[in-house]
Design a protein around this motif. Structure first.
Motif, short mmCIF file in Angstrom:
data_model
loop_
_atom_site.label_atom_id
_atom_site.label_comp_id
_atom_site.label_asym_id
_atom_site.label_seq_id
_atom_site.Cartn_x
_atom_site.Cartn_y
_atom_site.Cartn_z
N ARG A 42 7.29 -3.38 -20.39
CA ARG A 42 6.73 -4.03 -21.59
C ARG A 42 6.05 -5.34 -21.24
NH1 ARG A 42 10.97 -3.97 -24.05
NH2 ARG A 42 11.72 -6.10 -23.77
N ARG A 43 6.59 -6.08 -20.30
CA ARG A 43 6.00 -7.36 -19.89
C ARG A 43 5.02 -7.21 -18.73
NH1 ARG A 43 11.02 -11.75 -20.07
NH2 ARG A 43 11.61 -11.40 -22.27
N ASN A 44 4.72 -5.99 -18.37
CA ASN A 44 3.75 -5.70 -17.31
C ASN A 44 4.19 -6.31 -15.97
OD1 ASN A 44 1.49 -4.52 -16.27
ND2 ASN A 44 0.07 -6.10 -16.95
N ARG A 45 5.48 -6.22 -15.70
CA ARG A 45 6.02 -6.72 -14.44
C ARG A 45 6.33 -5.61 -13.45
NH1 ARG A 45 10.53 -11.22 -16.46
NH2 ARG A 45 9.07 -12.68 -17.45
N ALA A 46 6.23 -4.36 -13.88
CA ALA A 46 6.53 -3.24 -12.98
C ALA A 46 5.48 -3.17 -11.88
CB ALA A 46 6.58 -1.93 -13.76
N PRO A 47 5.88 -2.86 -10.66
CA PRO A 47 4.90 -2.77 -9.56
C PRO A 47 3.87 -1.68 -9.81
CG PRO A 47 7.16 -2.88 -8.71
CD PRO A 47 7.26 -2.66 -10.18
N ARG A 48 2.65 -1.99 -9.46
CA ARG A 48 1.57 -1.02 -9.60
C ARG A 48 1.63 0.01 -8.47
NH1 ARG A 48 -0.31 -1.15 -14.70
NH2 ARG A 48 -0.62 -3.30 -15.39
N PRO A 49 1.16 1.23 -8.72
CA PRO A 49 1.13 2.20 -7.61
C PRO A 49 0.17 1.75 -6.54
CG PRO A 49 -0.02 3.05 -9.54
CD PRO A 49 0.68 1.80 -9.98
N PRO A 50 0.44 2.07 -5.29
CA PRO A 50 -0.46 1.62 -4.21
C PRO A 50 -1.80 2.32 -4.32
CG PRO A 50 1.17 3.19 -3.38
CD PRO A 50 1.57 2.88 -4.79
N PRO A 51 -2.86 1.64 -3.95
CA PRO A 51 -4.20 2.27 -4.00
C PRO A 51 -4.30 3.36 -2.95
CG PRO A 51 -4.32 0.14 -2.90
CD PRO A 51 -2.92 0.26 -3.42
N PRO A 52 -5.15 4.34 -3.18
CA PRO A 52 -5.33 5.39 -2.16
C PRO A 52 -5.93 4.80 -0.89
CG PRO A 52 -6.95 5.60 -3.91
CD PRO A 52 -5.97 4.57 -4.37
N PRO A 53 -5.50 5.26 0.25
CA PRO A 53 -6.04 4.70 1.50
C PRO A 53 -7.50 5.07 1.67
CG PRO A 53 -4.65 6.60 1.96
CD PRO A 53 -4.50 6.30 0.50
N SER A 54 -8.23 4.16 2.27
CA SER A 54 -9.65 4.41 2.54
C SER A 54 -9.78 5.39 3.70
CB SER A 54 -10.36 3.10 2.85
OG SER A 54 -9.79 2.49 3.99
N GLN A 55 -10.99 5.76 3.99
CA GLN A 55 -11.23 6.81 4.97
C GLN A 55 -10.84 6.37 6.38
OE1 GLN A 55 -15.24 8.22 4.97
NE2 GLN A 55 -14.85 9.84 6.49
N HIS A 56 -11.11 5.11 6.73
CA HIS A 56 -10.86 4.64 8.10
C HIS A 56 -9.71 3.63 8.13
CE1 HIS A 56 -14.58 6.60 9.31
NE2 HIS A 56 -15.19 6.01 8.29
N GLU A 57 -8.85 3.69 7.17
CA GLU A 57 -7.75 2.72 7.11
C GLU A 57 -6.62 3.14 8.04
OE1 GLU A 57 -4.73 0.69 3.82
OE2 GLU A 57 -6.27 2.14 3.23
N VAL A 58 -6.02 2.16 8.69
CA VAL A 58 -4.86 2.36 9.56
C VAL A 58 -3.64 1.80 8.84
CG1 VAL A 58 -3.81 1.87 11.80
CG2 VAL A 58 -6.28 2.25 11.63
N TYR A 59 -2.62 2.59 8.68
CA TYR A 59 -1.42 2.15 7.97
C TYR A 59 -0.20 2.44 8.83
CZ TYR A 59 -1.10 7.13 6.85
OH TYR A 59 -1.03 8.49 6.93
#
Length: 222
Positions: A30-47
């Motif tokens: 309700r207070r918008n404090r919940a963590p957002r989902p992670p963004p999709p990884p880019s094409q050349h991203e290293v994780y």
């Protein structure tokens, strides 16, 4: 102390679900404090996952990128290569048993164990290369099941609809049809009021008694 600060402890398993559930309470949402989902990884991203670096370009890491000796050729028939690896595993395992029986302290024993490990890694990698195909086939089967279920549901609904239409048509056909005679005078509706019934209903009304008394009083005055 410096060594302990530089070392990074990495867990081999994800965090317990309670750690994530506690962040998504109704108040936090309700207070918008919940963590957002992670963004999709880019094409050349290293994780990094569990302390291992992954490149998004390759869905399955090659053996060369992991510094592992490749026993299978670049272009090959997977079925034949799996059979070859399976036979090699059996032969090396029998050789290892011979070394353990005849000469347990022989250095060839460790070599055979390393050979078995390498064969298992190559076989596991070869099986992992089927994962994208398995995922596509699983998705195709799921979509076919959903399609079949929806078609069956629509067919059952159509059958019920036709059955309801038959019941409604049967009910309409069972209703009596009024002719001209019946519409004009056959079924007369009583519209006139019976005087006796009106007098009986009026006598039960309290205001009727008061009106009668006033009428008698006026008649007596006259």
């Amino acid at each position: 102390m410096e060594m302990s600060n530089q070392e990074t402890q990495v867990s081999s398993l994800p965090m317990p679900p309670e750690r994530y559930i506690a962040n998504y309470t109704e108040e936090n949402i309700r207070r918008n404090r919940a963590p957002r989902p992670p963004p999709p990884p880019s094409q050349h991203e290293v994780y990094s996952m569990f302390g291992i670096q992954y490149n998004n370009d390759e869905m399955i890491r090659s053996l060369e990128s992991q510094n592992i000796k490749r026993l299978i050729p670049i272009h090959f028939d997977r079925r034949k290569e799996l059979k070859k690896l399976n036979h090699s595993l059996l032969v090396n395992f029998l050789d290892l048993i011979d070394f353990l029986i005849l000469n347990p302290d022989s250095p060839r024993r460790t070599e055979k164990i390393d050979d078995l490990s390498l064969l298992f890694v190559n076989m596991h990698h070869l099986l992992n290369e089927f994962r994208p195909h398995q995922a596509r086939e699983t998705l195709r089967v799921m979509m076919e099941m959903q399609k079949r279920q929806r078609v069956e549901t629509a067919t059952r609904f159509q059958k019920h609809l036709e059955r309801v239409r038959e019941i409604v048509n049967t009910a309409f056909s069972a209703l009596p049809v009024l002719g001209d005679d019946e519409e004009s005078g056959g079924a007369k509706i009583k519209t006139e009021v019976d005087p006796l019934e009106a007098n009986a209903a009026a006598k039960n009304d309290p205001s009727y008694q008061h009106d009668r008394m006033l009428c008698k009083l006026v008649d007596a005055i006259e």
